[in-house]
Write a protein that holds these residues in place. Structure first.
Motif, PDB file in Angstrom:
ATOM      1  N   VAL A  17       6.008   7.923   0.499  1.00 46.23           N
ATOM      2  CA  VAL A  17       7.398   8.380   0.436  1.00 46.23           C
ATOM      3  C   VAL A  17       7.453   9.842   0.013  1.00 46.23           C
ATOM      4  N   ILE A  18       6.659  10.196  -0.989  1.00 45.67           N
ATOM      5  CA  ILE A  18       6.625  11.586  -1.460  1.00 45.67           C
ATOM      6  C   ILE A  18       6.171  12.515  -0.345  1.00 45.67           C
ATOM      7  N   GLU A  19       5.134  12.088   0.406  1.00 48.41           N
ATOM      8  CA  GLU A  19       4.620  12.913   1.491  1.00 48.41           C
ATOM      9  C   GLU A  19       5.669  13.078   2.590  1.00 48.41           C
ATOM     10  N   ALA A  57      13.048  14.864  -9.472  1.00 49.90           N
ATOM     11  CA  ALA A  57      13.468  15.362 -10.785  1.00 49.90           C
ATOM     12  C   ALA A  57      12.637  14.764 -11.922  1.00 49.90           C
ATOM     13  N   ASP A  58      12.273  13.479 -11.798  1.00 49.19           N
ATOM     14  CA  ASP A  58      11.588  12.793 -12.901  1.00 49.19           C
ATOM     15  C   ASP A  58      10.100  12.597 -12.646  1.00 49.19           C
ATOM     16  N   GLY A  59       9.558  13.306 -11.678  1.00 46.67           N
ATOM     17  CA  GLY A  59       8.132  13.203 -11.400  1.00 46.67           C
ATOM     18  C   GLY A  59       7.853  13.489  -9.950  1.00 46.67           C
ATOM     19  N   GLU A  61       2.142   8.183  -9.819  1.00 50.27           N
ATOM     20  CA  GLU A  61       1.810   7.728 -11.176  1.00 50.27           C
ATOM     21  C   GLU A  61       2.875   8.163 -12.178  1.00 50.27           C
ATOM     22  N   GLN A  62       3.356   9.384 -12.029  1.00 46.13           N
ATOM     23  CA  GLN A  62       4.394   9.883 -12.942  1.00 46.13           C
ATOM     24  C   GLN A  62       5.685   9.092 -12.811  1.00 46.13           C
ATOM     25  N   LEU A  63       6.108   8.851 -11.572  1.00 48.33           N
ATOM     26  CA  LEU A  63       7.357   8.121 -11.348  1.00 48.33           C
ATOM     27  C   LEU A  63       7.281   6.699 -11.906  1.00 48.33           C
ATOM     28  N   ILE A  64       6.144   6.028 -11.681  1.00 47.54           N
ATOM     29  CA  ILE A  64       5.979   4.656 -12.177  1.00 47.54           C
ATOM     30  C   ILE A  64       5.938   4.639 -13.697  1.00 47.54           C
ATOM     31  N   GLN A  65       5.155   5.549 -14.275  1.00 50.40           N
ATOM     32  CA  GLN A  65       5.041   5.590 -15.736  1.00 50.40           C
ATOM     33  C   GLN A  65       6.384   5.918 -16.385  1.00 50.40           C
ATOM     34  N   ASN A  66       7.116   6.860 -15.803  1.00 55.06           N
ATOM     35  CA  ASN A  66       8.399   7.250 -16.395  1.00 55.06           C
ATOM     36  C   ASN A  66       9.451   6.141 -16.267  1.00 55.06           C
ATOM     37  N   ALA A  67       9.468   5.447 -15.134  1.00 58.24           N
ATOM     38  CA  ALA A  67      10.398   4.323 -14.981  1.00 58.24           C
ATOM     39  C   ALA A  67      10.053   3.199 -15.946  1.00 58.24           C
ATOM     40  N   TYR A  81      15.058   7.767 -16.999  1.00 59.31           N
ATOM     41  CA  TYR A  81      14.040   8.465 -17.775  1.00 59.31           C
ATOM     42  C   TYR A  81      14.495   9.873 -18.141  1.00 59.31           C
ATOM     43  N   VAL A  82      14.276  10.216 -19.398  1.00 57.37           N
ATOM     44  CA  VAL A  82      14.408  11.594 -19.876  1.00 57.37           C
ATOM     45  C   VAL A  82      13.186  11.869 -20.751  1.00 57.37           C
TER      46      VAL A  82
END
Length: 708
Positions: A297-299, A409-411, A415-421, A438-439
Motif C-alpha cells: 500500500v505504501i509503495e 502522518a503517523d509512520g 512496522e511503524q504504522l503497526i507499532q504506533n496503532a 496515535y500521537v
C-alpha cells in the motif's frame, strides 16, 4: 464413485464383453488378402506396443532424472527388456531374412509370451508396494543389471528354442505355450487383485489408470491364448489390447511417479505458505502478511497519484483475559473466531482484516477520502459488537478498543504504522476510551509503562510495598467491626505510585499473584499481631485478583499460612468481583473450598460487572459491597439512589450483609441508614491509614483479655 473408478469398471466390463463377442463369432481368416490385412494391422499394433514400451523406459530414464523413484526406476528397467522382446517378436513375425534365421514365426510367439510374463511379474513386484524415492547413483547399477538380465534371457531363450523341439512334439509345444499364456493371464488378474487390495484405502487417478492398463493386458492375454501362426482375428485384438495397455501404462506411470508427486509438492508448499501467512485459529492473514500488504500500500501511494489517506486500525478485545481464564481456553478461542467472523462480514472494498495474534486484530483501510472518514469507519467497526456474542456458556456482551495510525502522518513504514496503532490501542484501553489515534506522547507513555513494569518486578524483593487500612463501621452501633487492607507502592524515585497506575500492569503481567499473596499474608499477620497485643478482634478484608482466585490450590495456600500465622479464619474476609463468577461451576467449587476454611466471602464493587441473581442465590457468599460510584451521587441522582435501595433490599431478602463504599458525608450516611445498610466505609470515617495510626485511633483493648 469417482470418475476414474467408473472408467476402470467400464473398461473391465467392455473388455469382457468384447472377448465374449469375438470368441462367440469364431472368426478365422482364410484368404490371402485377409491374412495380409491382418498382418499389416498386427504389425502396426506391434510397432505401437514396442514404441510405447520404449517410451516408458525413456521417460523413467531421461526425463526428470533428478527426481527418481522406485516405481519410475524399476518400471523403466523392466520395459527396456520388454521392449527388446516385443521388438524381436515383431521382427520375427514380419519374417526379415536375417532375423528369421534366428527367430522363426513360432519362436516369435514364444518371445511374446515370455515378454508378457516378464511384464506381469514385474508390474506385480513394482506396483504392489508403496513407491519411495531412490538415490540417483543407483540408476546406472539398475540399468547394467537390466541389460545383463535381457542378454541372459535371450541366451536361455535361444538355447531352449534349439533343444526343446528335439524333446517335445509341436503339439506339446503348442499346448505348453497356451498353458504359459494362461498362467500369464492369471498373473495379470493377480496383479489387479493385489493392487486393489493393497491400495484399497485410497486409489489415486494414476493408479486407476495403471489398473486399467492391466485390464487391457489381461484382455490381450486372453486373446493370445488361442492365437497363433494361423493368424486369426484373436491375434489382432490381442495386439491392439496390448498397445492400448502400454499407452495407459505410460500415462499412469508418468502421473504416478512425476505428475502426482509434483502436485503433492505444490499442495504442500501452498499449505506451508498458507500457514506462514495465516492464523490457524481464525484463518485470517497474520502479522507477517500484514507487513507485506502495508508495504504494498505504501509503495502504491509513492508510485501513483492516489488521493486521500490510508489508515491502520488495531482492535483489542476488552477483558478478554478474564473471559479466557474464567470460561476456559476453548471458549476464548471460540470467541476469537466469532469476533473475526463478525468483523470479516462487514469488510468493504479496499479494506482487509488481519490477525495480530492473541486477542488483537488489524484492520487496514486504503484510499479513504479523509481523516474523518477513517474515524467514522472505525466507529462502525466497534458498533458491530452492540449485539451480544453467543458462546456455549451463554450470551456475552463484549466491547473492543481501537487504536489507529494514519499514513503517512503517523509512520512511513509498515512496522511503524503497526507499532504506533498497537501503542494507541493500549493507550485507549488504559484510559477507558473506545478509539485513540496515535500521537508521539502515547509512545512516551508506553515506554514509561514498560519501565514501570520492570520496576514493579523488583518492588517485592526491595520491600517497596506497604499496606494502609480503612475502617469499616457498623451503622447501627457506630462501632468499628472490620478494616480493608489496601496496597500502596512507595517507589524509590517516583515516590508514591497510585494503585490505578500499577495494579493493571500487575494484572496483565501476572505479578498480581505473588503481590496478592504478600498482601494477604501481611494483612493477616498484622491482624494476628493486634489480637496478640490485646485489641478486640475484628475482621480484615483483602481483595483477591482474578488470577489468584482461579488458582486450583488457593484454598490450600490460604489455609496453610493462616495456620502458620495462627489467625482464626473467621477474622478474614476475601473480596472478589462479579467477573470472577462468570464461570459459575468453577467459581462455586472455589468458593466452596474457601468457605470450608471458615473465611467470609464478599462481592466487591457490586452492580458494576456481571450481575446475576442466580449466583447470588446459590453461591456461598456473605456480603455485598456497593460500589462507591453509586454511593457518591446517591443524593443527586435518583437512579443511583434506586440502585442502592434495590441492592440493599435484595441483600436483606437473601440474608446477606451489605457494606457501602465511598461514604463521604452525613447525608449519604443517613440515606444508607434509612435503607438499613449494615456497614459502611469511606473518607467520612477515615481515609486509608498506616497500621500504627489505625491501631492508635480505632483499636480498643478487649475486656476479655488477649485472644489465644
Amino acid at each position: 464413485m469417482k470418475i476414474e473408478e467408473k472408467k476402470t469398471l467400464l473398461t473391465a466390463v467392455c473388455g469382457a464383453a468384447l472377448l465374449l463377442l469375438v470368441q462367440s463369432m469364431h472368426v478365422t481368416l482364410n484368404g490371402d488378402n485377409e491374412r495380409e490385412a491382418l498382418s499389416a494391422l498386427y504389425l502396426i499394433s506391434s510397432w505401437c506396443t514396442s514404441a510405447f514400451g520404449f517410451a516408458i523406459f525413456a521417460q523413467g530414464w531421461l526425463l526428470f532424472s533428478n527426481q527418481l523413484s522406485r516405481g519410475r526406476l524399476y518400471s523403466s528397467a523392466l520395459f527396456l527388456g520388454v521392449c527388446v522382446f516385443d521388438l524381436l517378436h515383431t521382427l520375427g513375425f514380419i519374417g526379415i531374412p536375417f532375423i528369421q534365421t534366428v527367430i522363426s514365426e513360432d519362436r516369435a510367439f514364444w518371445l511374446l509370451s515370455f515378454s508378457r510374463l516378464a511384464s506381469a511379474v514385474g508390474i506385480l513386484l513394482i506396483f504392489g508396494k508403496e513407491d519411495s524415492p531412490v538415490l540417483v547413483p543407483r540408476k546406472n547399477s539398475v540399468l547394467r543389471k537390466s541389460i545383463l538380465l535381457v542378454v541372459l534371457s535371450m541366451v536361455l531363450f535361444s538355447a531352449g528354442s534349439y533343444f526343446l523341439p528335439e524333446v517335445i512334439s509341436p503339439v506339446q509345444a503348442d499346448f505348453a505355450r497356451k498353458l504359459l499364456n494362461f498362467v500369464v493371464l492369471l498373473v495379470y488378474l493377480l496383479d489387479i487383485a493385489i493392487i486393489f487390495y493393497t491400495k484399497r484405502a485410497e486409489k489415486s487417478s494414476s493408479l486407476l489408470i495403471i489398473i486399467r492398463s492391466l485390464v487391457f493386458l489381461a484382455l490381450g492375454q486372453a486373446f493370445y491364448i488361442d492365437a497363433g501362426s494361423d493368424k486369426n482375428i484373436d491375434l489382432l485384438f490381442g495386439a491392439a489390447s496390448c498397445a492400448a495397455a502400454y499407452y495407459l501404462l505410460l500415462t499412469g506411470v508418468y502421473r504416478l511417479t512425476i505428475e502426482e508427486p509434483f502436485r503433492e509438492k505444490q499442495a504442500i508448499e501452498a499449505q506451508i505458505n498458507y500457514l506462514v501467512y495465516h492464523d490457524d485459529l481464525t484463518g485470517l492473514p497474520n502479522r507477517r502478511r500484514l507487513l507485506q500488504h502495508v508495504d504494498e500500500v505504501i509503495e502504491s501511494h509513492k508510485t501513483s497519484a492516489i488521493r486521500g489517506c490510508s489508515a491502520l486500525a488495531v482492535l483489542n478485545i476488552n477483558h478478554f483475559k478474564d473471559i479466557n481464564v474464567s470460561l476456559g481456553h476453548l471458549a476464548g478461542d471460540r470467541l476469537l473466531q466469532l469476533v473475526a467472523s463478525r468483523i470479516k462480514d462487514g469488510i468493504r472494498p479496499g479494506e482487509d482484516l488481519f490477525s495480530m495474534g492473541g486477542d488483537e486484530f488489524a484492520y487496514l483501510m486504503t484510499d479513504m477520502q479523509s481523516l474523518d472518514s477513517c474515524f467514522l469507519r472505525s466507529k462502525e467497526l466497534l458498533n458491530l459488537f452492540e449485539q451480544p456474542i453467543e458462546l456455549e456458556a451463554g450470551e456475552y456482551h463484549i466491547s473492543l478498543s481501537l487504536g489507529i495510525s494514519i499514513f503517512p502522518a503517523d509512520g512511513d513504514t509498515a512496522e511503524q504504522l503497526i507499532q504506533n496503532a498497537d501503542t494507541a490501542v493500549h493507550d485507549a484501553k488504559e484510559h477507558g476510551v473506545d478509539i485513540r489515534r496515535y500521537v508521539p506522547l502515547i509512545q512516551m507513555k508506553a515506554k514509561e509503562r514498560l519501565k514501570l513494569e520492570n520496576d514493579l518486578r523488583r518492588a517485592l524483593e526491595r520491600e517497596e510495598f506497604f499496606l494502609l487500612y480503612q475502617p469499616q463501621v457498623q451503622l447501627a452501633t457506630k462501632e468499628i467491626v472490620g478494616m480493608e487492607a489496601l496496597l500502596r507502592w512507595q517507589h524509590p524515585k517516583r515516590g508514591l505510585v497510585s494503585p490505578a497506575d500499577f495494579i493493571p500492569i500487575a494484572e496483565e503481567s501476572g505479578l498480581i499473584v505473588p503481590i496478592g499473596e504478600w498482601v494477604l499474608r501481611t494483612a493477616c499477620s498484622q491482624n494476628k499481631e493486634w489480637q496478640k497485643a490485646g485489641y478486640r478482634p475484628i475482621c480484615v478484608s483483602v481483595n483477591l485478583s482474578l488470577r489468584q482466585f482461579l488458582q486450583p490450590n488457593l484454598a490450600g495456600k490460604i489455609g496453610g499460612f493462616l495456620q502458620r500465622i495462627g489467625l482464626d479464619p473467621s477474622y478474614v474476609d476475601l473480596e472478589i468481583t462479579e467477573s470472577m463468577t462468570m464461570d459459575k461451576e468453577k467459581a462455586f467449587e472455589q468458593l466452596k473450598r474457601l468457605k470450608e476454611l471458615g473465611v467470609y466471602i464478599s462481592i466487591d464493587d457490586f452492580g458494576t460487572g456481571y450481575s446475576s441473581l442466580h449466583y447470588l442465590k446459590n453461591m456461598p457468599i456473605d456480603r455485598l459491597k456497593i460500589d462507591r460510584s453509586f454511593v457518591a451521587e446517591v443524593m443527586e441522582d435518583s437512579n443511583n439512589a434506586a440502585i442502592v435501595s434495590t441492592i440493599t433490599s435484595m441483600a436483606h431478602h437473601l440474608k446477606l450483609k451489605v457494606t457501602a463504599e465511598g461514604v463521604e458525608n452525613e447525608d449519604q450516611l443517613q440515606f444508607l441508614r434509612q435503607q438499613r445498610c449494615h456497614e459502611a466505609q469511606g473518607y467520612f470515617f477515615s481515609k486509608p491509614i498506616r497500621a500504627q495510626e489505625f491501631e492508635r485511633i480505632f483499636l480498643k483493648p478487649t475486656i476479655y483479655g488477649m485472644p489465644s
